[in-house]
Write a protein that holds these residues in place. Structure first.
Motif, short mmCIF file in Angstrom:
data_model
loop_
_atom_site.label_atom_id
_atom_site.label_comp_id
_atom_site.label_asym_id
_atom_site.label_seq_id
_atom_site.Cartn_x
_atom_site.Cartn_y
_atom_site.Cartn_z
N GLY A 140 0.82 -1.20 0.00
CA GLY A 140 0.00 0.00 0.00
C GLY A 140 0.85 1.25 0.00
N GLY A 141 0.37 2.29 0.68
CA GLY A 141 1.10 3.53 0.67
C GLY A 141 0.75 4.43 1.83
N THR A 142 1.70 5.29 2.20
CA THR A 142 1.48 6.35 3.18
C THR A 142 1.91 7.65 2.53
N ALA A 143 1.29 8.74 2.94
CA ALA A 143 1.59 10.02 2.29
C ALA A 143 1.45 11.16 3.28
N VAL A 144 2.20 12.22 3.01
CA VAL A 144 2.13 13.45 3.79
C VAL A 144 2.03 14.63 2.83
N ARG A 145 1.11 15.53 3.13
CA ARG A 145 0.92 16.75 2.33
C ARG A 145 1.15 17.94 3.25
N LEU A 146 1.91 18.93 2.79
CA LEU A 146 2.18 20.10 3.62
C LEU A 146 2.28 21.34 2.74
N ALA A 147 2.04 22.47 3.35
CA ALA A 147 2.17 23.76 2.66
C ALA A 147 3.38 24.48 3.21
N PHE A 148 4.22 24.99 2.32
CA PHE A 148 5.41 25.74 2.72
C PHE A 148 5.28 27.18 2.24
N THR A 149 5.40 28.10 3.17
CA THR A 149 5.35 29.52 2.85
C THR A 149 6.74 30.10 3.05
N PRO A 150 7.33 30.76 2.06
CA PRO A 150 8.71 31.27 2.19
C PRO A 150 8.86 32.17 3.40
N PRO A 151 10.00 32.10 4.09
CA PRO A 151 10.21 32.95 5.26
C PRO A 151 10.47 34.39 4.85
N THR A 152 10.19 35.30 5.76
CA THR A 152 10.51 36.70 5.55
C THR A 152 11.96 36.94 5.95
N GLN A 153 12.38 38.17 5.96
CA GLN A 153 13.77 38.49 6.27
C GLN A 153 14.16 38.07 7.68
N ASP A 154 13.19 38.09 8.60
CA ASP A 154 13.50 37.65 9.96
C ASP A 154 13.35 36.15 10.13
N ASN A 155 13.29 35.44 8.96
CA ASN A 155 13.27 33.96 8.91
C ASN A 155 12.02 33.37 9.53
N MET A 184 -1.17 -1.74 -11.77
CA MET A 184 -2.52 -1.56 -11.24
C MET A 184 -2.48 -0.94 -9.84
N ASP A 185 -1.52 -1.39 -9.03
CA ASP A 185 -1.38 -0.82 -7.68
C ASP A 185 -1.12 0.68 -7.75
N PHE A 186 -0.27 1.09 -8.69
CA PHE A 186 0.02 2.52 -8.85
C PHE A 186 -1.26 3.30 -9.12
N HIS A 187 -2.05 2.84 -10.08
CA HIS A 187 -3.27 3.57 -10.43
C HIS A 187 -4.28 3.51 -9.28
N ASP A 188 -4.34 2.39 -8.58
CA ASP A 188 -5.27 2.26 -7.46
C ASP A 188 -4.89 3.22 -6.34
N LEU A 189 -3.60 3.29 -6.01
CA LEU A 189 -3.16 4.19 -4.95
C LEU A 189 -3.32 5.65 -5.36
N SER A 190 -3.16 5.93 -6.65
CA SER A 190 -3.36 7.29 -7.13
C SER A 190 -4.79 7.76 -6.88
N LYS A 191 -5.75 6.82 -6.94
CA LYS A 191 -7.14 7.18 -6.70
C LYS A 191 -7.49 7.20 -5.21
N ARG A 192 -6.95 6.24 -4.47
CA ARG A 192 -7.42 6.05 -3.09
C ARG A 192 -6.62 6.84 -2.06
N LEU A 193 -5.37 7.17 -2.36
CA LEU A 193 -4.61 7.99 -1.43
C LEU A 193 -5.10 9.44 -1.54
N GLY A 194 -5.65 9.96 -0.50
CA GLY A 194 -6.14 11.33 -0.50
C GLY A 194 -6.05 11.89 0.89
N PHE A 195 -6.21 13.20 1.01
CA PHE A 195 -6.06 13.87 2.29
C PHE A 195 -7.39 14.48 2.71
N SER A 196 -7.88 14.06 3.86
CA SER A 196 -9.14 14.58 4.36
C SER A 196 -8.98 16.02 4.79
N SER A 197 -9.96 16.84 4.41
CA SER A 197 -9.98 18.22 4.88
C SER A 197 -10.47 18.23 6.32
#
Length: 940
Positions: free
Chosen positions: A394-409, A439-452
């Motif tokens: 199967g598969g595990t996945a992590v989704r994250l948002a990165f916002t660039p730092p300002t001058q004070d990091n 087939m596993d690749f396509h199946d995981l592409s459909k079923r791996l998702g991130f709940s809001s």
């Protein structure tokens, strides 16, 4: 409700506005007495449209009712559209309160359906009514008031059911497009598909769906313009990604070489007494041959990574774990081992997130000072093992948002974030299970998702696809599990004895993953860095070969790292390495380093730019009869003489001469045909022009091995008719012509022997010599071989490099029959190499190889030099002469140092041209080792 109202407005064009919105339920017709039995809530919105150019807006205002729903990715989608004309009926009635359930298992009374109102929307006599239930009395009144006001306007204008309401077309035809103001990244599979392939089918006289096409082109243009206008710089986000199938073993080795890179050999790390009692000690630099085995990639990050991403497989191989496991013991031990391997750098990092599914684990580690830059971290896992649910695959996945730092990091919420997704998978095992892996690749592409983020009682919370990202990195160990489709003995022999510059390229021709990508069966949009390292599987602890591979299992590149990114995020991969010194598993860990250039886009400014640009390119009402107009500067383009592999280009100027923005595209001349012939390329194929704006369209001709075989057999005169279509406007016809100069490249071997002279002198196909008057071998091949025999600097030939311009010059001399400008004698080694490269380019371009595909299996069965020479009698006389001449030169080349290593190197370099693989996917692969051995009979 104001937030939802703004969300609806984000779907609309600038001339339209949302006046009221109400949450409703679509009543189940089979259970009319229970209004709470319907599916998920919908939104009912009243939309008003102001015609442009009106002096009294109220007299030119029209309305419509939109029914919207949320997609699985939590986006609002327009489900149905009901124009508000004079005959539209909207009736209101109070619904009955459902009978209260007072049983012990019933919900509290406060949670049971309240008394609501039933709205019956009747679009017309021929359309079934839509029955809705609303409980929000606060927002019900303004919605009904707006409907009444807009219907009165429709009565004033005598607008009936037959009205066209052209301003609604973009909403009814853009079902598959993402709202322009959406903050969710567009699906990478859509973004990486050329825009012209997303447009509607069209051809001359059949313009297609101009409204939907215009929406796509406008949205694409607006997004690009907004990014360009608001771009304030780029932040270099650095990543180190690793995958490791640990085969159920604990972290007993020092992991520094994997986690920190080969440079950690030169550094001293604190002893891992508690975690690595069997540490092998890596304080000394490894021998040179081991360093070469790690990787041939010299590039590496110039600073410590901002993010570490580690994927593990087969963390737990116990039978119980395959069914159910919630223990974090193994995760904790590996996390501790990773931080220990970072040595004095460990204090600079912190664990951001992790996700485990039995044997699969993904861990995200980030720099402490960048932690404020990360947000919206989401996790996902799904099984693909027995019955599609058990955790052995199967598969595990992590989704994250990165916002660039300002001058004070510190991260600034004012910047638009970049979304990164990391997927760690373990696919089906065994050599013959390649189709199951796909087939596993396509199946995981459909079923791996991130709940809001949704209420805990939600049964099916909205999901975001893993492809709705800016960057997607997919890793897998034993498994991605793709293997090498060659016998075990051949794989080992090639790895042991073949020169390093040919062993990997040869084996990768038979790599199941590379072939799945090439055949678009799996991972077809992903990119993989060139592999220049030993296979990571399978190593053994018992009976092994000299490379350490288990004698019972075939080596393979099962552990892989691939990536996919948005066209606006130009990800750069620096290296791709295997780490043979980490020996605790039958796999060796693999790593890769990336630089992700994150655009610094002030969020507020970006979305304001989108709004401004949308207003600028908003389409006029079709009722105002304002049509887009463009003028083409030159509708007749002639390239003159064009030659094999020589790029020729021309430019067309197109100007918007109308008063409104114009979307344009090239369309084919007839249905199911291509826009242009394969020898002609158009850049771009579509676009948008503001009034008085000019676009430059480039036409390119670059005849290569794919196009030349057909052109060499046809007329010299080339011609094409192009159609430039204007959305809601007229078509423009552009004629393109050229005169093709015949080439000896990409030709048939026998045909070359029947040329009356240089191929360029051929006037027509009727000038070919009769069958009994052909020459013994193609003049062009013999000229190159003779020059190399007499003039080449043999000692430096294989290690030199050629100038592409010299190769192009030699092609021209072969086609025209003129003398080479390089006389016999001492010459620059680069010139010799240019002749060498030209010879192999000519041989590889033959439409049928010297040894036909149908005979190659037989030639590889030869067991002696005598048998090999006897086999040549099965070839045509021309093929025999070419084979003898070319291999005679190769023998001459090998005699320069009389070493077996040189002969094998020459044979491995030349066999792809002399005995190429059959491109027919149904053909059985022929052993590369047998091909090389056959060539060796002639050159040693």
């Amino acid at each position: 409700m104001s937030e939802i109202l703004n969300e609806v407005r984000a779907l609309l064009l600038p001339a339209d506005d949302a006046q009221a919105v109400l949450e409703v339920l679509v009543t189940d017709e089979e259970k009319p007495s229970n209004p709470g039995s319907s599916d998920q809530p919908r939104l009912l919105a009243v939309i008003s449209h102001i015609r442009s150019g009106s002096s009294q807006a109220g007299q030119h205002e029209e309305g419509s009712i939109f029914l919207l729903r949320r997609s699985p990715s939590e986006r609002l989608e327009i489900q149905r559209v009901f124009p508000i004309f004079r005959d539209l009926s909207l009736n209101l009635a109070q619904s009955r309160r459902a009978t209260l359930d007072l049983s012990a298992t019933a919900k509290p009374v406060s949670n049971q359906p309240r008394t609501g109102f039933v709205l019956t929307l009747q679009p017309g006599s021929q359309i079934p009514p839509l029955v809705l239930t609303a409980f929000d009395t606060h927002n019900l009144r303004p919605l009904l008031s707006e409907c009444k006001r807009l219907q009165e306007l429709a009565l004033t204008h005598s607008t009936d059911q037959g009205a066209s309401y052209p301003w609604l077309l973009p909403y009814t035809l853009r079902k598959n497009t993402q709202p322009i103001m959406s903050q969710t990244p567009i699906d990478l599979r859509v973004l990486n598909k050329p825009l012209h392939e997303q447009l509607s089918p069209a051809s001359a006289g059949l313009p297609g769906d101009d409204a939907a096409d215009s929406t796509l082109i406008r949205d694409h243009w607006v997004r690009k313009q907004a990014r360009d206008v608001c771009h304030k710089g780029t932040y270099r986000l650095t990543l180190r990604v690793g995958t490791f199938n640990v085969n159920g073993k604990p972290p007993l080795d020092d992991l520094a070489v994997w986690t920190r890179g080969p440079e950690s050999f030169a550094s001293k790390l604190p002893p891992l007494e508690n975690l690595s009692p069997l540490s092998i000690g890596l304080s000394e630099r490894p021998p040179s041959d081991l360093r070469r085995a790690l990787s041939s990639n010299a590039s590496s990050l110039d600073r410590d990574p901002d993010i570490f991403v580690f994927g593990f497989q087969e963390l737990d191989l116990s039978t119980e774990a395959l069914l159910y496991s919630t223990s974090t013991i193994k995760e904790d031990s590996w996390t501790s081992a990773i931080f220990a391997s970072l040595g004095d750098k460990a204090s600079q990092y912190t664990k951001l997130a992790s996700k485990q599914l039995v044997g699969m684990l993904i861990i995200i580690i980030i720099k402490v000072d960048l932690k404020p830059c990360f947000s919206d971290v989401r996790l996902s896992a799904t099984g693909a093992g027995i019955m599609g649910v058990m955790g052995n695959k199967g598969g595990t996945a992590v989704r994250l948002a990165f916002t660039p730092p300002t001058q004070d990091n510190e991260s600034s919420g004012a910047f638009r974030p970049t979304v990164l997704t990391f997927v760690n998978t373990h696919l089906a095992a065994f050599d013959e299970m390649v189709d199951k892996r796909n087939m596993d690749f396509h199946d995981l592409s459909k079923r791996l998702g991130f709940s809001s983020y949704a209420p805990v009682e939600a049964i099916n919370p909205p999901q975001t696809s893993i492809y709705e990202s800016d960057v997607l990195i997919w890793m897998g160990g034993k498994d991605l599990n793709y293997r090498i489709d060659l016998p075990d003995g051949e794989v080992r022999s090639i790895l042991r004895t073949w020169p390093e510059d040919t062993r990997y390229t040869t084996l990768l021709r038979y790599d199941q993953l590379r072939n799945a990508i090439a055949g678009q069966r799996a991972f077809d949009l992903f990119k993989e860095f060139p592999i220049n390292h030993l296979p990571s599987y399978r190593y053994g602890s018992g009976m092994t070969d000299e490379l350490g591979y288990d004698l019972k299992r075939r080596p393979a590149w099962t552990d892989r790292i691939l990536h996919l990114s948005s066209p606006s995020v130009h990800v750069r991969q620096l290296n791709y390495q295997v780490h043979p010194t980490v020996t605790l598993s039958d796999h060796r860990p693999v790593s890769a380093e990336f630089i992700v250039p994150v655009d610094i886009l002030p969020g507020h400014e970006y979305y304001e730019s989108l709004r401004r640009l949308l207003r600028q390119v908003a389409p006029p009402s079709l009722q105002e009869e304002v049509r887009p107009m463009i003028a083409v500067e030159d509708t007749s383009i002639h390239f003159g003489q064009i030659r094999y592999k020589q790029l020729a280009s021309r430019t067309i100027r197109v100007k918007n001469t109308g008063e409104v923005p114009c979307c344009w595209r090239f369309i084919p001349i007839a249905p199911n045909e291509t826009i242009s012939p394969e020898w002609l390329r158009i850049l771009p194929l579509n676009g948008l022009l503001l009034p008085s704006e000019v676009a430059l369209i480039t036409l390119e001709i670059n005849i290569g091995p794919k196009e030349a075989p057909t052109l060499n057999l046809g007329s010299k005169v080339l011609g094409a008719a192009l159609i430039l279509h204007t959305a809601f406007g007229k078509d423009h016809f552009i004629s393109v012509g050229a005169e093709y100069q015949y080439s000896c490249f990409a030709n048939d071997l026998i045909r070359l022997t029947h040329l009356p002279g240089p191929v360029r002198s051929l006037k027509s196909q009727d000038d070919l010599l009769p069958e009994n008057r052909g020459v013994n071998a193609p003049r062009e091949i013999m000229r190159l071989v003779n020059w190399l025999m007499k003039s080449a600097d043999i000692s430096k030939l294989l290690d030199s490099s050629s100038d592409p311009q010299v190769v192009a010059q030699l092609r021209e001399h072969l086609d025209t029959g003129t003398d080479f400008p390089y006389p016999v004698g001492d010459v620059d080694p680069a010139i010799s190499r240019a002749f060498w490269d030209t010879l192999w380019e000519l041989i590889m371009s033959l439409t049928e190889p010297i040894v036909p595909f149908t005979l190659q299996a037989r030639c590889t069965q030869m067991t002696s030099r005598d048998e090999a020479f006897e086999f040549l009698s099965e070839l045509t006389p021309a093929a025999v002469n070419v084979w003898i001449s070319v291999t005679a030169f190769l023998q001459f080349l090998c005699q320069a140092d009389s070493s077996e290593e040189t002969a094998r190197r020459v044979a491995t370099m030349c066999f792809p041209a002399l005995l190429p693989d059959d491109p027919n996917p149904q053909s059985t692969p022929i052993s590369p080792l047998a091909k090389v051995n056959f060539i060796l009979y002639f050159i040693t």
